[in-house]
Design a protein around this motif. Sequence first.
Motif, PDB file in Angstrom:
ATOM      1  N   ALA A 184       0.828  -1.208   0.000  1.00 20.14           N
ATOM      2  CA  ALA A 184       0.000   0.000   0.000  1.00 20.14           C
ATOM      3  C   ALA A 184       0.863   1.258   0.000  1.00 20.14           C
ATOM      4  O   ALA A 184       0.530   2.250  -0.667  1.00 20.14           O
ATOM      5  CB  ALA A 184      -0.931  -0.003   1.208  1.00 20.14           C
ATOM      6  N   LEU A 185       1.982   1.235   0.700  1.00 19.94           N
ATOM      7  CA  LEU A 185       2.875   2.391   0.718  1.00 19.94           C
ATOM      8  C   LEU A 185       3.492   2.649  -0.657  1.00 19.94           C
ATOM      9  O   LEU A 185       3.787   3.791  -1.000  1.00 19.94           O
ATOM     10  CB  LEU A 185       3.980   2.199   1.766  1.00 19.94           C
ATOM     11  N   LYS A 186       3.681   1.608  -1.435  1.00 24.24           N
ATOM     12  CA  LYS A 186       4.280   1.763  -2.766  1.00 24.24           C
ATOM     13  C   LYS A 186       3.307   2.367  -3.777  1.00 24.24           C
ATOM     14  O   LYS A 186       3.709   2.759  -4.859  1.00 24.24           O
ATOM     15  CB  LYS A 186       4.811   0.424  -3.256  1.00 24.24           C
ATOM     16  N   THR A 187       2.024   2.467  -3.438  1.00 28.15           N
ATOM     17  CA  THR A 187       1.038   3.023  -4.369  1.00 28.15           C
ATOM     18  C   THR A 187       0.984   4.542  -4.324  1.00 28.15           C
ATOM     19  O   THR A 187       0.256   5.149  -5.098  1.00 28.15           O
ATOM     20  CB  THR A 187      -0.375   2.492  -4.058  1.00 28.15           C
ATOM     21  N   ASN A 188       1.724   5.153  -3.426  1.00 32.12           N
ATOM     22  CA  ASN A 188       1.737   6.610  -3.244  1.00 32.12           C
ATOM     23  C   ASN A 188       0.392   7.166  -2.785  1.00 32.12           C
ATOM     24  O   ASN A 188       0.143   8.356  -2.929  1.00 32.12           O
ATOM     25  CB  ASN A 188       2.215   7.324  -4.512  1.00 32.12           C
ATOM     26  N   ALA A 189      -0.475   6.326  -2.276  1.00 32.12           N
ATOM     27  CA  ALA A 189      -1.719   6.799  -1.662  1.00 32.12           C
ATOM     28  C   ALA A 189      -1.369   7.384  -0.292  1.00 32.12           C
ATOM     29  O   ALA A 189      -0.313   7.066   0.264  1.00 32.12           O
ATOM     30  CB  ALA A 189      -2.705   5.649  -1.514  1.00 32.12           C
ATOM     31  N   PRO A 190      -2.219   8.227   0.260  1.00 30.59           N
ATOM     32  CA  PRO A 190      -1.923   8.757   1.596  1.00 30.59           C
ATOM     33  C   PRO A 190      -1.763   7.612   2.604  1.00 30.59           C
ATOM     34  O   PRO A 190      -2.654   6.781   2.748  1.00 30.59           O
ATOM     35  CB  PRO A 190      -3.158   9.604   1.927  1.00 30.59           C
ATOM     36  N   PRO A 191      -0.621   7.548   3.273  1.00 31.10           N
ATOM     37  CA  PRO A 191      -0.364   6.432   4.196  1.00 31.10           C
ATOM     38  C   PRO A 191      -1.149   6.571   5.495  1.00 31.10           C
ATOM     39  O   PRO A 191      -1.435   7.674   5.953  1.00 31.10           O
ATOM     40  CB  PRO A 191       1.135   6.517   4.455  1.00 31.10           C
TER      41      PRO A 191
END
Length: 103
Positions: free
Chosen positions: A43-50
């Motif tokens: 999920a962190l690799k998707t550049n979505a707000p963590p």
Amino acid sequence: MARLRTAWVLLPTAALMLAGCVAAGIPYNGPHLSPTECRDLAALKTNAPPTMAEHQSELAALRKAGYDPSPWYDDPYYPDDLQAAQRLVDYWFQTECQQAQRR
């Protein structure tokens, strides 16, 4: 009473032997990252707000890789130690998490 004393004498010896096995590089055959850590790192690799949970999973993985976020401000090994741990976590992610997704 003598047995108790003997146990306390052997405890530090056992701890040193275990530390020696880890330091000697005896291979670990199990997965290094948990399924939750794999999910959160992906999920962190998707550049979505963590989320806070994703940050905590990332920090847990970095600690497993040997990074110790010291409370001291003058860590002479920073950022090299963080980058080395990140490379190891990235390797684990590629080898362990990607294989788990293919199954």
